[in-house]
Write a protein that holds these residues in place. Structure first.
Motif, PDB file in Angstrom:
ATOM      1  N   VAL A  88      34.016  45.887  40.662  1.00  0.00           N
ATOM      2  CA  VAL A  88      32.932  46.817  41.004  1.00  0.00           C
ATOM      3  C   VAL A  88      31.762  46.670  40.047  1.00  0.00           C
ATOM      4  O   VAL A  88      30.597  46.682  40.457  1.00  0.00           O
ATOM      5  CB  VAL A  88      33.446  48.274  40.987  1.00  0.00           C
ATOM      6  CG1 VAL A  88      32.299  49.256  41.159  1.00  0.00           C
ATOM      7  CG2 VAL A  88      34.504  48.465  42.071  1.00  0.00           C
ATOM      8  N   LYS A 105      28.333  47.138  44.140  1.00  0.00           N
ATOM      9  CA  LYS A 105      29.385  47.267  45.149  1.00  0.00           C
ATOM     10  C   LYS A 105      29.489  48.738  45.522  1.00  0.00           C
ATOM     11  O   LYS A 105      29.734  49.577  44.656  1.00  0.00           O
ATOM     12  CB  LYS A 105      30.703  46.756  44.552  1.00  0.00           C
ATOM     13  CG  LYS A 105      31.834  46.646  45.538  1.00  0.00           C
ATOM     14  CD  LYS A 105      32.960  45.776  44.962  1.00  0.00           C
ATOM     15  CE  LYS A 105      34.227  45.889  45.793  1.00  0.00           C
ATOM     16  NZ  LYS A 105      35.279  44.966  45.320  1.00  0.00           N
ATOM     17  N   ASP A 116      38.642  45.657  39.725  1.00  0.00           N
ATOM     18  CA  ASP A 116      38.335  45.622  41.154  1.00  0.00           C
ATOM     19  C   ASP A 116      36.993  44.956  41.448  1.00  0.00           C
ATOM     20  O   ASP A 116      36.532  44.972  42.596  1.00  0.00           O
ATOM     21  CB  ASP A 116      38.338  47.049  41.718  1.00  0.00           C
ATOM     22  CG  ASP A 116      39.720  47.691  41.622  1.00  0.00           C
ATOM     23  OD1 ASP A 116      40.699  46.966  41.324  1.00  0.00           O
ATOM     24  OD2 ASP A 116      39.826  48.917  41.828  1.00  0.00           O
ATOM     25  N   ARG A 127      32.504  57.999  38.514  1.00  0.00           N
ATOM     26  CA  ARG A 127      33.933  57.643  38.455  1.00  0.00           C
ATOM     27  C   ARG A 127      34.447  57.860  37.026  1.00  0.00           C
ATOM     28  O   ARG A 127      35.541  58.374  36.829  1.00  0.00           O
ATOM     29  CB  ARG A 127      34.169  56.193  38.879  1.00  0.00           C
ATOM     30  CG  ARG A 127      33.895  55.927  40.353  1.00  0.00           C
ATOM     31  CD  ARG A 127      34.459  54.587  40.810  1.00  0.00           C
ATOM     32  NE  ARG A 127      35.908  54.621  40.921  1.00  0.00           N
ATOM     33  CZ  ARG A 127      36.588  55.071  41.980  1.00  0.00           C
ATOM     34  NH1 ARG A 127      35.944  55.539  43.033  1.00  0.00           N
ATOM     35  NH2 ARG A 127      37.900  55.065  41.976  1.00  0.00           N
ATOM     36  N   ILE A 171      30.801  52.136  46.312  1.00  0.00           N
ATOM     37  CA  ILE A 171      32.109  52.737  46.031  1.00  0.00           C
ATOM     38  C   ILE A 171      31.925  54.232  45.833  1.00  0.00           C
ATOM     39  O   ILE A 171      30.898  54.669  45.295  1.00  0.00           O
ATOM     40  CB  ILE A 171      32.757  52.074  44.778  1.00  0.00           C
ATOM     41  CG1 ILE A 171      34.160  52.623  44.542  1.00  0.00           C
ATOM     42  CG2 ILE A 171      31.883  52.264  43.549  1.00  0.00           C
ATOM     43  CD1 ILE A 171      34.911  51.911  43.409  1.00  0.00           C
ATOM     44  N   ASP A 172      32.895  55.028  46.273  1.00  0.00           N
ATOM     45  CA  ASP A 172      32.837  56.482  46.081  1.00  0.00           C
ATOM     46  C   ASP A 172      32.648  56.795  44.601  1.00  0.00           C
ATOM     47  O   ASP A 172      33.379  56.280  43.757  1.00  0.00           O
ATOM     48  CB  ASP A 172      34.143  57.128  46.539  1.00  0.00           C
ATOM     49  CG  ASP A 172      34.474  56.847  47.997  1.00  0.00           C
ATOM     50  OD1 ASP A 172      34.026  57.627  48.855  1.00  0.00           O
ATOM     51  OD2 ASP A 172      35.166  55.831  48.264  1.00  0.00           O
TER      52      ASP A 172
END
Lengths: 493, 493
Positions: free
Chosen positions: A209, B183, A207, B192, B185-186
């Protein structure tokens, strides 16, 4: 001799994992026959064996038994015919493993345990083509097999309890930590966890990221340091503060609903909360949160100190931080050296790997520190690369060490050097080693250094700046009192 | 004094994370004002500060600046009014954080950076109630904040580049490793990955596959050891063997379709393979697989050695394995030893890493070989794990080494040991080290060994079999001629 009865192992598959098994077993004195059709198999196994030998010579110097004999087998059957234990390490293809395991089974004594290195295929499937399926068990190791202790033991529907126990006993005997996977499941325990993290990591790259390096850094500078000695459950128990696991689940339970990974969490039912909390209580035993935190911190200190010695990862962060602190600190010892006093030229911290089984710094590490101190003295008087290349240098011909105290990992050691005398070829020096925290004298080394000339390779007079500086130092310190312990001879008296 | 201009920090929230920030900043000489409504806040912060102080006194003894001043603030506004940097560490409730960050914003100088410790909430949302949203940035640390270096830096839509840079510079100055999350992002990057592993772990407990302890063991005895210095991508690059990342993806790509976790992997498209391989190449730089493996092994050795000192986790496995090796070691070369002659108890090859920049074996490695020779002598007279645990052992208190020749990598070295004398507590020994190929004497070591009793930790008489065997040896060798070089003192003469 060994705690197990395995004299000969048969290995099938010699990739990174199979070669790692070969190295671990050979170092434990077991004869190994290995089959792999790769024409480079011998070179590959020897390369891994050399790495393993190097590692274990550092970890348990002098303690390994005589190395086992390595034989390259000509076929699967040739590798296992004679074996007391078989380990299969083929690629992760179920059809291939089933077929070859059936051939291994047919060619091996029926009482021999057959371990499979599969990372996650089900043993019930793997044993399906075997006449003696009860002796097939998963023994799943981790790379490098010769250093990491974990091995997951998982039986299939037909695996006997005896097989599991014998495999675990053997793996233990060769230095590993067997973990029994009680419920057969794809990926077992470890690879389910690794695979979840790995797939999430691939999503992050997919993605856009983060890059592979950023993702690796997100682990190795943070949670990875803890994972080297404590798993997530115990770590999170502490994150709950003094109230422990239930408090953690109450605090972070709602985050299980947040999109913090692509993996959906199980429903945090009262039943699951009770199970996690009860198991976590069992796991912690009688260790309070405070005791766990202290254990965690001591392990982190040990790990960070070790990595600092490697100047790698978090150890590099620590090393550069410590250098900055030192630079900012008020000018220490050296800047305005009084050459009429003993010289403070070298200081170091006791690295964790310098500690022996008694918990103290190993004796030869003292000589390492004294050798580094002599090197610092030579640099101080101007022995540089040019002098080494053209003129020569001083070499130690005699050393007398006295041990006066104990030192432990993390201790700061500070050396002081006194020049007892020098002539054209020789220098007589006396190093005193102090513990920084309390100033205690922990060891001394008296040394005779002999100057060897580059052109002849024999004793010869020093020249140039180093010769002049050594003579100046000897003169400047000529009137210092001879230190206690200089000129000693060893005697029962 | 410091590399940053932060003299006073304002902290809002004093749980495990907030107190950890307080400790790290105070140790770096920064004055801290902290607000938390918890009536126990002072005790909690002082407890964490004491733990942090203890840890850093071990890591950088004597190097920390004078500790900053801690003040308990009476309100959010009181904590931040004076601050040069603000760190918010409230519970993970978005509504709560938005509301309090708006109050912090209103009470703080507009040029002051405000860091949020959130583990995964989006900064664009967190800054939505602020009049100066450009100075809000996520600075996400890991527990214990005072020891783990990682801090994730993530800006929201309105965060300025300057804010990110200033936050990173400040966190670096207090010993941390900032990782820029490019970036938004949660869960950012680290959580993550952690959350994927954590949710998979909860599934394993939920489904009755494994207990919390088994799951923790599946990490800390295996992959967790590697993660303390290298992330998954670099580790898997090596698992691909000499062919690297593309080979690994070809070999393990199919496993992404297997049910090895409940998380679905992304499709392994050619585009994703190319991205992972190219990023992995960048990450490895000019390090070959062989160089990476050596770095990995050296780090593992350092980590395992450190944990062995703690006798915890994989360090415990290693310690008990090393003890077993010592117990099993056969009475060496000894089979038909004539005890009236010097004893041949130890032999070894000169390892390549024992060679110094002059091409000869480094001086402290001689003492390593002599130390191993003394260990062999002790095993020979019956010092085993039981004796070590119950009675004690002999320790070196004095060593006199003479260097008589040079040795090179691969040389076989054979030691001979003569007992010059012994009494109840002491043994006077003389080791001669010969090169096996030509029998040349290359070094000698005369040592005085002192018996230390286990119960007192002080010099005390040997007991049992070892005491009797040492006395027998001393008697059997009493009439041997004193070897050349024994009883020497170092002198310019």
């Amino acid at each position: 001799m060994a705690a197990h009865s395995i004299a000969r192992a048969g290995l099938v598959g010699g990739g990174v994992i199979g070669a790692g098994w070969a190295a671990r077993m050979l170092l434990n004195g077991i004869d190994v026959a290995i089959f792999d059709p790769d024409p480079e198999i011998e070179r590959k196994v020897q390369t891994v064996l050399a790495a393993a030998r190097r590692a274990w010579d550092k970890l348990v110097p002098g303690a390994l038994p005589a190395q086992g004999h390595l034989r390259l087998a000509s076929s699967v059957e040739d590798a296992v015919a004679d074996a007391d234990f078989v380990q299969e390490s083929l690629p992760e293809r179920e059809d291939l493993k089933i077929a070859i395991l059936a051939r291994i089974d047919a060619a091996t004594r029926p009482d021999v345990v057959i371990g499979s290195s599969t990372s996650g295929l089900l043993p019930t499937r793997l044993q399906s083509g075997m006449a003696h399926p009860e002796r097939l068990v998963v023994g799943h190791p981790f790379n490098p097999v010769y250093l990491l202790p974990l091995v997951e033991i998982c039986g299939g529907a037909q695996t006997s309890t005896q097989t599991r126990d014998r495999a675990a006993a053997f793996y233990s005997a060769i230095g590993m930590h067997p973990l029994h996977v009680r419920k057969e499941i794809d990926g077992f325990i470890a690879d389910r966890l690794l695979e979840a993290l790995w797939r999430e990591a691939l999503w992050l790259v997919n993605d856009g990221v983060a890059t592979t390096e950023e993702i690796d850094d997100a682990i190795r500078f943070g949670a990875g340091l803890r994972w080297s000695f404590m798993g997530t459950f115990l770590i999170y128990r502490m994150a709950g503060g003094e109230a422990g696991m239930r408090h953690f689940l109450a605090q972070f339970g709602p985050a299980l609903k947040l999109p913090w990974t692509k993996l959906e969490a199980p429903e945090l039912t009262q039943e699951l909360i009770d199970a996690v909390a009860a198991q976590s209580d069992d796991q912690a035993g009688d260790m309070t949160i405070r005791a766990l935190e202290r254990q965690r911190d001591d392990c982190l200190i040990a790990v960070l100190s070790g990595l600092r010695g490697q100047d790698y990862g978090a150890g590099q962060t620590l090393a550069s931080y410590a250098r900055r602190l030192m630079e900012q600190a008020p000018a220490p010892l050296a800047s305005s050296i009084d050459e009429g006093r003993p010289l403070a030229l070298h200081a170091t911290d006791v690295a964790p790997e310098w500690i022996d089984y008694n918990g103290h710094m190993t004796e030869h590490r003292y000589l390492q520190v004294f050798g580094d101190t002599t090197d610092a003295l030579l640099r101080h008087i101007g022995v540089d690369a040019a002098y080494l290349a053209q003129a020569g240098s001083w070499f130690t011909v005699e050393t007398h060490i006295r041990h006066l105290g104990e030192t432990h990992a993390g201790d700061r050691l500070v050396a002081a050097t006194q020049i007892l005398g020098a002539d054209a070829k020789r220098a007589h020096v006396f190093h005193s080693l102090f513990r920084g925290s309390d100033g205690q004298l922990v060891a001394t080394a008296e040394q005779m250094l002999l100057h060897v000339s580059k052109d002849t390779g024999r004793a010869g007079p020093a020249t140039g700046v180093p010769a002049a500086r050594m003579a100046e130092l000897a003169t400047a310190q000529a009137d210092l009192p001879v230190p206690d312990g200089a000129g000693r001879r060893i005697s029962l008296g």
